[in-house]
Design an enzyme around this catalytic site. Structure first.
Site, PDB file in Angstrom:
ATOM      1  N   THR A 136       7.447  74.846 112.410  1.00  0.00           N
ATOM      2  CA  THR A 136       6.172  75.554 112.306  1.00  0.00           C
ATOM      3  C   THR A 136       5.317  75.015 111.160  1.00  0.00           C
ATOM      4  OG1 THR A 136       7.078  77.574 113.271  1.00  0.00           O
ATOM      5  CG2 THR A 136       5.102  77.809 111.912  1.00  0.00           C
TER       6      THR A 136
ATOM      7  N   SER B 241       1.954  76.182 120.918  1.00  0.00           N
ATOM      8  CA  SER B 241       2.895  76.795 119.987  1.00  0.00           C
ATOM      9  C   SER B 241       3.609  75.661 119.269  1.00  0.00           C
ATOM     10  CB  SER B 241       3.913  77.656 120.736  1.00  0.00           C
ATOM     11  OG  SER B 241       5.041  77.952 119.934  1.00  0.00           O
ATOM     12  N   THR B 242       4.139  75.955 118.094  1.00  0.00           N
ATOM     13  CA  THR B 242       4.996  74.965 117.451  1.00  0.00           C
ATOM     14  C   THR B 242       6.091  74.508 118.398  1.00  0.00           C
ATOM     15  OG1 THR B 242       4.619  75.777 115.200  1.00  0.00           O
ATOM     16  CG2 THR B 242       6.697  74.648 115.607  1.00  0.00           C
ATOM     17  N   ASN B 243       6.565  75.447 119.222  1.00  0.00           N
ATOM     18  CA  ASN B 243       7.746  75.177 120.032  1.00  0.00           C
ATOM     19  C   ASN B 243       7.503  74.215 121.187  1.00  0.00           C
ATOM     20  OD1 ASN B 243       8.732  77.035 118.273  1.00  0.00           O
ATOM     21  ND2 ASN B 243       8.867  78.710 119.761  1.00  0.00           N
TER      22      ASN B 243
ATOM     23  N   THR C 216      43.492  37.597 117.629  1.00  0.00           N
ATOM     24  CA  THR C 216      43.645  38.979 118.066  1.00  0.00           C
ATOM     25  C   THR C 216      44.550  39.684 117.075  1.00  0.00           C
ATOM     26  OG1 THR C 216      45.517  38.362 119.517  1.00  0.00           O
ATOM     27  CG2 THR C 216      43.316  38.432 120.515  1.00  0.00           C
TER      28      THR C 216
ATOM     29  N   SER D  38      27.779  37.585  91.254  1.00  0.00           N
ATOM     30  CA  SER D  38      28.566  38.245  90.213  1.00  0.00           C
ATOM     31  C   SER D  38      27.897  38.100  88.867  1.00  0.00           C
ATOM     32  CB  SER D  38      29.974  37.645  90.164  1.00  0.00           C
ATOM     33  OG  SER D  38      30.715  38.188  89.080  1.00  0.00           O
ATOM     34  N   SER D  39      28.061  39.138  88.043  1.00  0.00           N
ATOM     35  CA  SER D  39      27.540  39.091  86.674  1.00  0.00           C
ATOM     36  C   SER D  39      28.550  38.476  85.724  1.00  0.00           C
ATOM     37  CB  SER D  39      27.192  40.503  86.207  1.00  0.00           C
ATOM     38  OG  SER D  39      28.362  41.319  86.203  1.00  0.00           O
TER      39      SER D  39
ATOM     40  N   LYS E 288      29.854  32.558  92.084  1.00  0.00           N
ATOM     41  CA  LYS E 288      30.275  33.425  93.186  1.00  0.00           C
ATOM     42  C   LYS E 288      29.062  33.866  94.006  1.00  0.00           C
ATOM     43  CE  LYS E 288      33.416  37.298  94.094  1.00  0.00           C
ATOM     44  NZ  LYS E 288      32.617  38.187  94.939  1.00  0.00           N
TER      45      LYS E 288
END
Length: 502
Positions: A122, A161-163, A208, A339-340, A345
């Site tokens: 609504t 209507s909202t509905n 697999t 990587s830090s 990497k």
């Protein structure tokens, strides 16, 4: 329709009795009076909703497709009323002009209610009614909030209507978004297909249960990825089609109370023409008002794709694992340092990010499912959550497909020497000897190959089970990847051991 509209900028601010200029206006509802910012196009209902539902911090405007769809529904309703003669031409014209602006992207910042709200949408509907009414008033030359000349409920929301408005707008927005997603998915499928063609001659080991299986080509593996995405694009398109049945004109519960005669048919026809979406009047507006089957179908399609796309991303990350300790068969594009602390990497960040989108979409499906079953009797009060999660899921999957295709798939390379070497050394090649030597003898060769790290081909020739030419033909990995084309392994019956009897 000839309607003269004033292009007034912003009405003058009000002045208090003490002469101090304010920037507020007063509006009234059933609960009393409230001051509204003078330059706001929303009204008192929207203001109360902003105060009542500070839940996510995500306003309705975060879904511009839904805002435009709400305006499209209101414009279709105005067109229907004009055709039926149930709304004065001037008011219908003002509504149409305001809706046109909203659909073009204007005034979206005034769609401020939270995406999650009580009232089955609504507040979203009234937010649209108020913005359209106030912009319409301005175009007619009146002050915002002077609803005597154009009313949010009596005019903009007439016969609605909202509905029926809210679910219709949600379906409209989702249909368009899902169609765009399907297009993007087909683009991703094409990217996988292009790599499949490029990798057609790259032989590799199939697996697999993470164990060596039989040879295939990398092209075949990527062709499967392409088909997975393309198939799910078609599933999404079919699910979007289920959203085309709308309950506009059903008003509160689907009976059509307060809708003018002929409004339902005229409004739905106008909506189809304005939106370009093939909407149809619901077969049973009562069922359509309470049922959320179309939403569930789309949610299921998105969940299916998220799960399958997540599997593809898992495979890409696994095949690219390494560079020394993993599979190392694929080279994914390097897009940032990984990587830090570890120099050099590089991580598979694009598939990782897409995986997270997939997880999020699966979670959204769970929320949509719970909201769908929680609906009661003639209305589902939880459609705002359904709308928010579905629109968000479509948006994120679309972005994920674009990023995955452009920043990862289109630049993937292969280590053809490594893939062929792994295939040629795998005990899995013994599978091709089943019709030649029998399963038992082939098993022995596979076991010896695993134990000694020698190839099945060398062992079979060494034991005089195959001639070098036969081994070359039968145990060629590329031929095994295309057995029906290459005629690989078509030696009738197991080879018998030499007869040593006198």
């Amino acid at each position: 329709m000839n309607v003269t509209l004033s292009r007034a900028a912003c009405p003058r601010p009000a002045a208090r009795s003490d002469g101090v200029v304010t920037a507020m206006r007063v509006e009234r509802d059933l609960l009393g009076e409230r001051e509204i910012p003078w330059d706001a196009y929303y009204g008192i209902h929207t203001l109360r909703a902003m105060e009542n539902f500070p839940l996510t911090g995500v306003p309705l405007s975060w879904h511009p497709g839904l805002v435009s769809a709400l305006a499209c529904v209101k414009q279709a309703a105005a067109a229907a009323h004009l055709a039926l003669g149930t709304l004065p031409e001037g008011r219908a014209g003002a509504i149409t002009a305001a809706c046109t602006e909203v659909r073009a992207g204007r005034l979206h910042e005034f769609f401020t209610v939270d995406v999650l709200q009580g009232g089955a949408g609504t507040s979203s509907n009234m937010n649209a009614n108020e913005v359209i009414a106030n912009r319409g008033l301005e175009l007619l030359g009146h002050d915002r909030g002077d609803y005597r000349h154009l009313h949010p409920n009596d005019d903009v929301n007439r016969g609605q209507s909202t509905n029926d408005v809210y679910p219709t707008a949600v379906k409209l927005a989702l249909y368009s978004a899902a169609a765009e997603l399907a297009d993007t998915m087909e683009g991703l499928a094409a990217a996988f297909g292009e790599r499949a063609s490029r990798f057609a001659g790259v032989v590799k080991l199939g697996r697999t249960q993470l164990q060596d299986a039989v040879p295939m080509t990398l092209g075949q593996e990527f062709r499967a990825f392409a088909l997975t995405v393309a198939d799910d694009a078609e599933v999404v398109r079919r699910a979007a089609g289920a959203l085309c049945e709308v309950n506009l004109g059903g008003t509160a519960i689907g009976t059509g109370l307060n809708a003018d005669r002929g409004f339902r048919e005229a409004a739905v026809a106008a909506l189809a023409a304005l939106s370009g979406v093939p909407v149809l009047a619901a077969r049973d507006p009562i069922e359509s008002t309470q049922g959320v089957g179309g939403f569930l179908e789309l949610s299921g399609a998105l969940r299916r794709f998220a799960l399958r796309l997540g599997k593809v991303c898992n495979d890409l990350r696994l095949l690219a694992s390494g560079p020394q300790g993993g599979f190392g068969e694929l080279h994914l594009p390097s897009v940032q340092a990984g990587s830090s602390i570890m120099p050099g990497k590089v991580n598979p960040v694009i598939p990782e990010a897409v995986n997270q989108v997939c997880f999020d979409v699966v979670g959204s499906d769970a929320a949509v499912t719970l909201a769908a079953q929680a609906g009661q009797l003639q209305l589902n009060a939880f459609e705002p959550l359904i709308a928010h999660h579905l629109l968000t899921a479509v948006k994120r999957l679309d972005a994920a497909c674009r990023v995955l295709g452009a920043k990862c798939v289109s630049g993937i390379g292969a280590d053809a020497d490594r893939t062929r070497g792994l295939a040629e050394r795998s005990p899995g090649l013994a599978t091709a000897l089943n019709p030649v030597l029998g399963y038992g003898k082939a098993t022995e060769l596979a076991q010896r190959s695993s134990a000694t790290r020698r190839s099945v081909r060398d062992l079979a020739v060494e034991e005089s089970l195959l001639t070098p030419a036969e081994a070359e033909r039968i145990l060629d990995p590329l031929g095994m990847a295309h057995p029906t084309v290459q005629g690989q392994g078509r030696v009738p019956g197991p080879r018998q051991a030499p007869d040593t009897t006198e």
